[in-house]
Design an enzyme around this catalytic site. Structure first.
Site, short mmCIF file in Angstrom:
data_model
loop_
_atom_site.label_atom_id
_atom_site.label_comp_id
_atom_site.label_asym_id
_atom_site.label_seq_id
_atom_site.Cartn_x
_atom_site.Cartn_y
_atom_site.Cartn_z
N ALA A 65 0.84 -1.20 0.00
CA ALA A 65 0.00 0.00 0.00
C ALA A 65 0.87 1.25 0.00
CB ALA A 65 -0.90 0.01 1.23
N ASP A 66 0.39 2.32 -0.66
CA ASP A 66 1.06 3.61 -0.50
C ASP A 66 0.17 4.49 0.37
OD1 ASP A 66 -0.92 4.71 -2.10
OD2 ASP A 66 0.31 4.76 -3.90
N SER A 67 0.62 5.73 0.61
CA SER A 67 -0.10 6.57 1.57
C SER A 67 -1.54 6.84 1.12
CB SER A 67 0.65 7.87 1.80
OG SER A 67 0.73 8.59 0.59
N ASP A 94 -3.39 4.78 -0.73
CA ASP A 94 -4.16 3.54 -0.51
C ASP A 94 -4.63 3.49 0.94
OD1 ASP A 94 -3.67 2.55 -3.09
OD2 ASP A 94 -1.77 1.64 -2.48
N ILE A 95 -3.75 3.92 1.85
CA ILE A 95 -4.10 3.85 3.27
C ILE A 95 -5.26 4.79 3.61
CG2 ILE A 95 -3.21 4.31 5.60
CD1 ILE A 95 -0.64 2.91 4.67
#
Lengths: 76, 319
Positions: free
Chosen positions: A34-36, A38-39
């Site tokens: 996940a990237d930021s 996605d979070i």
């Protein structure tokens, strides 16, 4: 369905990962890719599913699937 | 003279809906003040700068203009929190934020009356921030320079506009009145431009960088650093080639980050356009000359007004 099962379903849907990868120890960034952004989406989806509000100060401390499950247990 | 006025102008107490994007080592007080004086909103870029430097810059801007201006805070900077404190102490009217979610600082900023405008590159973050009470959002497409997201301005802006009920400012790929007119049609209340203002006469970057932007063609920017999770759009040069080579070889993110350290300053301040990081957007190709900030701002609003006033000619009624 347990909280873990419901969280897992959301993670699989949001991050497009395999169910088997979603373990309690799995880190969203390091293990699930996940990237930021996605979070952010994941946090919003969890809020909706469990009808809770997760403030940003708390959201940034949630790094693993287990931490998400525990947070939800403590707040619903 | 026909100009463009939107709700954003009222919100920020500016004449024209044009914001100059905050650019580290590029948009210093001189440029920001010139854009504000011209009727737009100038923004001091801070990047990894120290809080003391930011305070000096804010005071310098204030000595150059009585009009509102802003400060951009890069949230991944180790000084982000201290810089936000400077913003509050110095009563800077507007703060834009980049590289993350400013949610946890919102309470204090709002309490002191600072207008908060985060830069977003996704719908989810836009929705989340709108809910937590920010004043407006910059929806920035991947055409822009520096740190970029993955979505283009055309698809991003209308989606963010539909998702929130606060003013949205379009950024990424906007250069002239055509861009402003198009952005308004996408539902934005204004635009943020960075690259074009790099070639403003008042911009203090090294002349070699301005020259490189003026010479750039349509295919001369490249996004590097995707493998680190922090992709950056730059003008192609020796440094970007080294980056691409390392990424092709699958070098670890730490090695790539190390290559980038200090490179932005090397380009913008020292004029190292070969081994410096010349961050610029795709519209670099459209920049043809150095001109005063006021001329840029007026050109853009007047052209947009002209285009929009004549746009009804496309509308025909049919039986």
């Amino acid at each position: 369905m347990s909280i873990f099962e419901r969280v897992k379903a959301i993670i699989v849907e949001q991050l497009g990962v395999d169910e088997s990868e979603v373990t309690m120890d799995a880190s969203f960034i390091d293990d699930l890719g996940a990237d930021s952004l996605d979070i952010v989406e994941l946090v919003m989806a969890l809020e909706e599913e469990f009808d809770i509000t997760i403030p940003d100060e708390d959201a940034e401390k949630i790094r693993t699937v287990g931490e998400a499950v525990k947070y939800i247990q403590d707040h619903i | 003279m026909a100009i463009i006025r939107t709700k954003l102008c009222d919100l920020l107490e500016i004449e024209y809906p044009i914001i100059q994007g905050g650019m580290a080592w590029v948009s210093t007080a001189e440029l920001a003040a010139a854009v504000s004086e011209a009727g737009g909103l100038g923004i001091i870029g801070t990047g990894h700068a120290t809080p003391d430097w930011v305070r000096e810059q804010v005071r310098l801007a204030r000595s150059l203009t009585g009009k509102p201006f802003g400060v951009n805070v890069m949230l991944r900077s180790p000084y982000a929190e201290e810089i936000l404190r400077v913003v509050v102490e110095e009563r800077v009217p507007v703060v834009t934020t980049g590289a993350g979610n400013p949610g946890k600082y919102l309470g204090e900023l709002k309490a002191t009356g600072v207008k908060v405008i985060p830069v977003v590159a996704s719908v989810a973050l836009a929705r989340r921030l709108a809910r937590s009470g920010v004043d407006a959002l910059v929806a920035e497409g991947m055409e822009s320079g520096g740190h970029v997201g993955e979505i283009g301005t055309f698809p991003l802006v209308p989606q963010v506009v539909d998702a929130v009920d606060i003013p949205v400012i379009a950024a990424g790929g906007i250069f002239d009145g055509r861009g402003l007119a198009a952005a308004l049609m996408l539902g934005a209340q204004g635009v943020q431009m960075g690259t074009r203002f790099m070639c403003a006469a008042e911009c203090t970057i090294h002349p070699r960088v301005k020259e490189m932007i003026i010479k750039a063609g349509d295919r001369d920017t490249v996004v590097t650093g995707r493998s680190t999770g922090h992709p950056v759009r730059v003008l192609r040069n020796k440094l970007s080639q080294q980056f691409e080579e390392l990424e092709r070889r699958g070098a670890p993110p730490e090695e790539l980050e190390k290559l980038g350290v200090g490179r932005l300053r090397a380009a913008m301040v020292d004029g190292d356009v070969e081994y410096g990081s010349v961050m610029a957007g795709q519209v670099a190709a459209m920049v043809k000359k150095v001109q005063p900030a006021r001329e840029i701002v007026l050109e853009v609003v007047q052209e947009a007004a002209r285009l929009l006033a004549s746009a009804s000619r496309w509308v025909v009624s049919r039986e």
